[in-house]
Design an enzyme around this catalytic site. Structure first.
Site, mmCIF file in Angstrom:
data_model
loop_
_atom_site.group_PDB
_atom_site.id
_atom_site.type_symbol
_atom_site.label_atom_id
_atom_site.label_comp_id
_atom_site.label_asym_id
_atom_site.label_seq_id
_atom_site.Cartn_x
_atom_site.Cartn_y
_atom_site.Cartn_z
ATOM 1 N N LYS A 81 2.889 19.558 -11.262
ATOM 2 C CA LYS A 81 3.396 20.568 -10.328
ATOM 3 C C LYS A 81 3.434 19.987 -8.929
ATOM 4 O O LYS A 81 2.501 19.294 -8.514
ATOM 5 C CB LYS A 81 2.419 21.754 -10.360
ATOM 6 N N ASN A 117 7.767 26.627 7.938
ATOM 7 C CA ASN A 117 7.341 27.807 7.190
ATOM 8 C C ASN A 117 5.830 28.015 7.296
ATOM 9 O O ASN A 117 5.364 29.073 7.740
ATOM 10 C CB ASN A 117 7.788 27.677 5.721
ATOM 11 N N THR A 149 1.207 29.501 1.489
ATOM 12 C CA THR A 149 0.460 28.356 2.019
ATOM 13 C C THR A 149 -0.345 28.795 3.238
ATOM 14 O O THR A 149 -1.541 28.513 3.360
ATOM 15 C CB THR A 149 1.432 27.205 2.387
ATOM 16 N N LYS A 152 5.300 15.221 -7.368
ATOM 17 C CA LYS A 152 6.018 15.433 -6.117
ATOM 18 C C LYS A 152 7.402 14.823 -6.259
ATOM 19 O O LYS A 152 7.605 13.910 -7.062
ATOM 20 C CB LYS A 152 5.290 14.747 -4.951
ATOM 21 N N LYS A 168 -5.427 18.906 -5.632
ATOM 22 C CA LYS A 168 -5.299 20.265 -5.100
ATOM 23 C C LYS A 168 -5.380 21.291 -6.232
ATOM 24 O O LYS A 168 -6.092 22.284 -6.131
ATOM 25 C CB LYS A 168 -3.935 20.348 -4.400
HETATM 26 N N1 GLU Z 1 4.762 21.714 -1.605
HETATM 27 C C1 GLU Z 1 3.593 22.525 -1.710
HETATM 28 C C2 GLU Z 1 2.341 21.671 -1.667
HETATM 29 O O1 GLU Z 1 2.353 20.574 -1.157
HETATM 30 C C3 GLU Z 1 3.633 23.486 -2.903
HETATM 31 C C4 GLU Z 1 3.741 22.871 -4.261
HETATM 32 C C5 GLU Z 1 3.993 23.866 -5.361
HETATM 33 O O2 GLU Z 1 4.057 25.051 -5.105
HETATM 34 O O3 GLU Z 1 4.135 23.416 -6.516
HETATM 35 O O4 GLU Z 1 1.285 22.082 -2.058
#
Ligand code: GLU
Length: 432
Positions: free
Chosen positions: A68, A219, A188, A104, A92
């Site tokens: 993810k 954002n 976030t 990513k 994370k």
């Molecule tokens: N881009 C966000 C992060 O760095 C969200 C990633 C997601 O929702 O999968 O955590």
């Protein structure tokens, strides 16, 4: 800083390793991304020219679940950067205990130079190129720097066309009308806010007496600014890529956001209005914002903003990392010596991926939750992780970052061991 962001990122593992019992095999596996894909995306531009863009998708580790992570559109996107960001996503997800691994993606471009139609063609082309690498049970993209719900909607639509099957769970952060979750757009910032509030009550601090500077007005940055403003904090400085503004008495964040919305001079789906255009303030550079004498500093822009070059000049008491990787390992050491508390990215900005997980669950069950339900569940996860990391750091006298890695490594280690590592077999577990 070393010459590679990825080796900087994996360096954190070695520090945490001393405090957690995890097999060498498991650590060795986490130092390498599972799979990295680099693609060329041909796009017909509005003037008829053909331009080829470079795109990436990296799956770091899928031991705990499908991978993810977001997709960023930025001129600095490189394989090294995407691999590091994928690595952070693995940790994370483990920190907040959601059943995903890390991934990513990114495309190297300046999205502000593209028209909306060019961006749509590029996004659909990216999905054509990576369709076999992703999927609701394999790898699930989401928004990141300079990508948004509209772009996620195009991604989901294109993937569904390729699969001949509506597949909302392949991407998160979609528009609500296409299966997005309530509260994903603010998630976030909301997660970071819950973390800050947890620490404020632990230290018995009051928002009215707390000053905040925020680097980044995208954002996450602009939403956390507003959440803090509404809760009574004095947000004295904010910045975007053009520069920063400062007012000792505090900025009126809702007007600032409104101004930016109204003056964005839309080019494609991005705003161009800079916070610097606002009057009645002092202007600063982004570098000056970072060294302001404030209670809380929130880097909410890009990686490596605080390095050994400026770590000695930082005057904030607490730093909450809303961006991914804003502090280099060398700077971490300097800040720790100076008793500046750093609340790490893999905890503070995990709200985004947590609500992405909720979106994925809703897409798969077909049962949609209210905003209140989403935020309540997010709060429970964030407060629990923040409390646990704080406690570990206190008990073992380690930094909050190391404590967060310890928590994540315990979870990852258990899963990796259960799949079969040297220890697992030596202990006779592999003999049936
Ligand atoms: N881009 C966000 C992060 O760095 C969200 C990633 C997601 O929702 O999968 O955590």
């Amino acid at each position: 800083m070393t010459d590679s962001l990825f080796s900087d990122a994996t360096q954190r593992l070695d520090t945490a390793l001393k405090y957690v019992s995890i097999s060498e095999d498991a650590i060795e596996r986490l130092k390498y991304p599972k799979a990295s894909l680099r693609v060329s995306i041909p796009v017909r531009m509005d003037n008829g020219d053909l331009r080829i863009f470079q795109g990436y998708r990296v799956r770091h580790d899928d031991t705990r679940g499908p991978t993810k992570g977001g997709v960023r559109y930025h001129p600095n996107v490189s394989l090294d950067e995407v691999q590091s960001l994928a690595f952070w996503m693995t940790f994370k997800c483990a920190v907040v205990g959601i059943p995903f691994g890390g991934a990513k993606g990114g495309i190297t471009l300046n999205p502000k130079e593209l028209s909306r139609l060019e961006l749509e063609r590029l996004t659909r082309g990216y999905i054509d190129a990576i369709a076999d690498f992703i999927g609701p049970d394999v790898d699930i993209p989401a928004p990141d720097v300079y990508t948004n719900p509209t772009i996620m909607g195009w991604m989901m639509d294109r993937y569904s066309t390729i699969r001949r099957q509506l597949s909302p769970a392949v991407v998160t952060g979609k528009p609500i009308a296409l299966g997005g979750s309530q509260g994903r757009d603010t998630a976030t910032a909301m997660g970071a806010f819950y973390s800050i509030q947890t620490m404020m009550s632990k230290f018995d601090r009051r928002p009215e007496n707390t000053t905040v500077a925020i680097q980044g007005f995208g954002n996450a940055g602009s939403t956390i600014a507003e959440l803090l403003f509404n809760a009574g904090y004095r947000v004295v400085a904010v910045s975007d890529s053009q520069g920063a503004i400062y007012s000792a008495n505090g900025l009126d964040i809702p007007s600032l956001r409104h101004y930016r919305e109204a003056n964005k001079g839309m080019k494609a789906v991005y705003c161009e209005g800079s916070v610097c255009n606002i009057v009645e303030h002092q202007t600063l550079t982004n570098a000056e914002l970072l060294t302001l004498d404030v209670d809380i500093l929130i880097p909410a822009a890009l990686e490596n903003q605080i390095t050994e070059d400026n770590a000695n000049d930082i005057r904030a008491k607490w730093i909450f990392e809303v961006a991914n990787g804003p502090i280099s390992p060398a700077a971490d050491g300097i800040l720790a010596e100076r008793d500046i508390l750093v609340f790490p990215d893999i905890l503070v900005n995990a709200g985004g991926v947590t609500v992405s997980y909720f979106e994925w669950v809703q897409n798969r069950t077909g049962l949609y939750w209210s905003l209140e339900e989403v935020n309540d569940r997010l709060k429970v996860k964030t407060v629990e992780a923040t409390e646990a990391i704080w406690q570990t750091s206190q008990e073992r006298s380690i930094s909050l970052r190391t404590a967060a890695y310890v928590r994540a490594l315990q979870r990852l280690g258990e899963s990796l061991d259960a799949k079969g590592t040297r220890n697992y077999y030596l202990n006779g577990m592999g003999n049936g």
